[in-house]
Design an enzyme around this catalytic site. Structure first.
Site, PDB file in Angstrom:
ATOM      1  N   ARG A   1       8.278  34.418  22.692  1.00  0.00           N
ATOM      2  CA  ARG A   1       8.043  32.903  23.371  1.00  0.00           C
ATOM      3  C   ARG A   1       7.803  33.079  24.688  1.00  0.00           C
ATOM      4  NH1 ARG A   1       8.056  31.282  18.740  1.00  0.00           N
ATOM      5  NH2 ARG A   1       9.381  29.802  17.514  1.00  0.00           N
TER       6      ARG A   1
ATOM      7  N   GLU B   1       4.426  25.479  27.300  1.00  0.00           N
ATOM      8  CA  GLU B   1       3.539  25.282  26.315  1.00  0.00           C
ATOM      9  C   GLU B   1       3.464  23.937  25.815  1.00  0.00           C
ATOM     10  OE1 GLU B   1       4.067  28.762  23.591  1.00  0.00           O
ATOM     11  OE2 GLU B   1       3.100  27.751  22.164  1.00  0.00           O
TER      12      GLU B   1
ATOM     13  N   HIS C   1      -1.057  30.041  20.114  1.00  0.00           N
ATOM     14  CA  HIS C   1       0.346  30.265  19.537  1.00  0.00           C
ATOM     15  C   HIS C   1       0.039  30.306  18.012  1.00  0.00           C
ATOM     16  CE1 HIS C   1       4.833  29.466  19.579  1.00  0.00           C
ATOM     17  NE2 HIS C   1       4.640  30.080  18.469  1.00  0.00           N
TER      18      HIS C   1
HETATM   19  P1  NAP Z   1      14.848  39.337  14.860  1.00  0.00           P
HETATM   20  O1  NAP Z   1      14.390  40.167  13.745  1.00  0.00           O
HETATM   21  O2  NAP Z   1      15.924  38.552  15.134  1.00  0.00           O
HETATM   22  O3  NAP Z   1      14.396  40.363  16.093  1.00  0.00           O
HETATM   23  C1  NAP Z   1      14.621  40.225  17.499  1.00  0.00           C
HETATM   24  C2  NAP Z   1      15.168  41.349  18.078  1.00  0.00           C
HETATM   25  O4  NAP Z   1      15.277  41.245  19.451  1.00  0.00           O
HETATM   26  C3  NAP Z   1      16.639  41.821  17.354  1.00  0.00           C
HETATM   27  O5  NAP Z   1      16.438  43.195  17.122  1.00  0.00           O
HETATM   28  C4  NAP Z   1      17.603  41.548  18.497  1.00  0.00           C
HETATM   29  O6  NAP Z   1      18.597  42.152  18.508  1.00  0.00           O
HETATM   30  C5  NAP Z   1      16.760  41.785  19.815  1.00  0.00           C
HETATM   31  N1  NAP Z   1      17.307  41.101  21.009  1.00  0.00           N
HETATM   32  C6  NAP Z   1      18.035  39.956  21.091  1.00  0.00           C
HETATM   33  N2  NAP Z   1      18.252  39.737  22.145  1.00  0.00           N
HETATM   34  C7  NAP Z   1      18.085  40.803  23.035  1.00  0.00           C
HETATM   35  C8  NAP Z   1      18.110  41.115  24.186  1.00  0.00           C
HETATM   36  N3  NAP Z   1      18.727  40.448  25.227  1.00  0.00           N
HETATM   37  N4  NAP Z   1      17.516  42.202  24.822  1.00  0.00           N
HETATM   38  C9  NAP Z   1      16.884  43.168  23.893  1.00  0.00           C
HETATM   39  N5  NAP Z   1      16.780  42.778  22.635  1.00  0.00           N
HETATM   40  C10 NAP Z   1      17.177  41.499  22.092  1.00  0.00           C
HETATM   41  O7  NAP Z   1      13.585  38.306  15.057  1.00  0.00           O
HETATM   42  P2  NAP Z   1      12.135  38.031  14.567  1.00  0.00           P
HETATM   43  O8  NAP Z   1      11.999  37.715  13.285  1.00  0.00           O
HETATM   44  O9  NAP Z   1      11.496  39.652  14.762  1.00  0.00           O
HETATM   45  O10 NAP Z   1      11.422  37.436  15.661  1.00  0.00           O
HETATM   46  C11 NAP Z   1      11.333  37.732  17.099  1.00  0.00           C
HETATM   47  C12 NAP Z   1      10.964  36.386  17.892  1.00  0.00           C
HETATM   48  O11 NAP Z   1       9.303  36.359  17.635  1.00  0.00           O
HETATM   49  C13 NAP Z   1      11.248  34.984  17.246  1.00  0.00           C
HETATM   50  O12 NAP Z   1      12.793  34.748  17.768  1.00  0.00           O
HETATM   51  C14 NAP Z   1      10.370  34.131  17.508  1.00  0.00           C
HETATM   52  O13 NAP Z   1      10.735  33.557  18.844  1.00  0.00           O
HETATM   53  C15 NAP Z   1       9.044  34.967  17.881  1.00  0.00           C
HETATM   54  N6  NAP Z   1       8.059  34.567  16.895  1.00  0.00           N
HETATM   55  C16 NAP Z   1       6.897  34.123  17.525  1.00  0.00           C
HETATM   56  C17 NAP Z   1       5.809  33.884  16.695  1.00  0.00           C
HETATM   57  C18 NAP Z   1       4.429  33.539  17.023  1.00  0.00           C
HETATM   58  O14 NAP Z   1       3.788  32.587  16.373  1.00  0.00           O
HETATM   59  N7  NAP Z   1       4.019  33.890  18.179  1.00  0.00           N
HETATM   60  C19 NAP Z   1       5.918  34.016  15.396  1.00  0.00           C
HETATM   61  C20 NAP Z   1       7.311  34.643  14.873  1.00  0.00           C
HETATM   62  C21 NAP Z   1       8.186  35.004  15.653  1.00  0.00           C
HETATM   63  P3  NAP Z   1      19.786  41.667  17.548  1.00  0.00           P
HETATM   64  O15 NAP Z   1      19.399  41.445  16.248  1.00  0.00           O
HETATM   65  O16 NAP Z   1      20.959  42.839  17.781  1.00  0.00           O
HETATM   66  O17 NAP Z   1      20.327  40.145  18.233  1.00  0.00           O
END
Ligand code: NAP
Length: 324
Positions: A238, A267, A285
């Site tokens: 993000r 954005e 995006h």
């Molecule tokens: P996820 O499985 O929840 O992975 C996020 C990881 O970040 C988890 O391991 C989480 O730990 C960790 N985390 C949370 N807070 C943190 C912090 N303060 N410091 C370090 N690590 C931290 O989510 P995901 O499905 O991989 O997606 C991640 C993000 O990508 C989404 O939230 C979304 O905003 C973004 N995204 C963007 C696009 C795009 O179109 N550009 C597409 C998809 C996703 P915990 O699980 O222990 O909290």
């Protein structure tokens, strides 16, 4: 009588069919973003709302509908929704995890390779008719294979990125708020390090954390100053995770070698300082934007919506405490 729902933007037909079969659906067929007041007017008498990440669902919007039971977001991130306010009102919030991991991971690699190997610059050059002869020093980029990849957030998407990195024979470092299980570390040959070590040692730093108060400006001047001058920053998480003004300065002064961004702090506004720079790749995006994946996301959100308005537990509930 079928439950009334509002769908804030056009969706693939398969998702609309699921909703229509089960609900009395009002659809924003104009497919333009609604103002806050328009959204409020539309959901006043609805039990369900299906929205996109471009819809801001704050406390005012949530509180405007006495009947609202569920907000189904077509995205894995749900930072556009005030989940705390929704939970207080016992409104369910759902997202679309899992179905976009591979597509988003693939695009992260597209960004990484594009900036390292100067694909976008080279494309512009070639189209401009400037390619006159093969050049030993033409568009020299940085090698990717064998380098160190630093993954911040080894969750679903971070792990896909790590999996792809095996084919590039990379050393993988990661930082996460919680250390991954030993089998995950072993599977991806990923070494857990603190944030500063990751920034100091990585040739490519890629961000995969959710947007939270703790991750806002997670990368700012201090962090950019820790990175190698030859390193690249990739952001497909993000926008506000990166302090865009600090990044512009680091790119402009070549404090770091380059960046590739899919997301922006304000954005769809883009920091004007990014536009003239040739060491940054900019995408609108689109990390999850494949026909297959966007359809799966919409269908998943439709299924969450229908479950929520028909008395079932939505499969991807982010605030399960509302059901207690
Ligand atoms: P996820 O499985 O929840 O992975 C996020 C990881 O970040 C988890 O391991 C989480 O730990 C960790 N985390 C949370 N807070 C943190 C912090 N303060 N410091 C370090 N690590 C931290 O989510 P995901 O499905 O991989 O997606 C991640 C993000 O990508 C989404 O939230 C979304 O905003 C973004 N995204 C963007 C696009 C795009 O179109 N550009 C597409 C998809 C996703 P915990 O699980 O222990 O909290």
């Amino acid at each position: 009588m079928k439950p009334k729902v509002f769908v804030s933007r056009m969706l693939p037909q398969s998702a609309l069919d699921i909703i229509k079969q089960n609900c009395d659906m009002e659809l924003n067929t104009a497919d333009v973003r609604l103002s806050k007041q328009e959204l409020i007017d539309k959901i006043r008498d609805k039990e369900g709302l299906l929205c996109l990440l471009t819809d801001t669902i704050d406390a005012e919007v949530l509180n405007s509908s006495p009947t609202l039971k569920i907000v189904a977001n077509v995205a894995v991130g749900y930072d556009n929704i005030d989940v705390k306010a929704a939970t207080q009102r016992k409104i369910m919030v759902t997202n679309t995890p899992g179905v976009l991991d591979n597509t988003t991971g693939d695009f992260t690699w597209a960004l990484l390779l594009a900036v390292a190997r100067r694909v976008v610059e080279a494309d512009k050059f070639t189209r401009a008719g400037l390619y006159k002869e093969w050049g030993l020093q033409l568009f020299l980029g940085a090698d990717v294979y064998g380098k160190t990849l630093g993954i911040i957030g080894l969750g679903r998407i971070g792990q896909v990125v790590a999996k792809r990195a095996q084919g590039f024979d990379m050393r993988i470092l990661y930082y996460d708020v919680v250390r991954a299980k030993p089998e995950i570390e072993e599977r991806y040959k990923a070494t857990f390090v603190d944030k500063d070590t990751l920034l100091r040692e990585s040739d490519f730093v890629t961000l995969h954390v959710p947007l939270l108060p703790e991750t806002t400006h997670f990368i700012s001047t201090r962090e950019l100053n820790l990175m190698k001058p030859t390193a690249f920053l990739i952001n497909a998480s993000r926008g506000p995770v990166v302090d865009e003004a600090a990044l512009v300065e680091a790119l402009r002064t070549r404090r770091i070698a380059g960046a590739a961004l899919d997301v922006y702090e304000k954005e769809p506004e883009i920091h004007p300082g990014l536009i003239p720079l040739d060491n940054v790749v900019l995408a609108p995006h689109i990390a999850s934007a494949s026909v297959e994946t966007r359809t799966k996301m919409a269908v998943m959100a439709a299924e969450n919506l229908v479950a929520g308005v028909t008395g079932k537990r939505p499969p991807n509930l982010v605030n399960p405490e509302v059901l207690q």
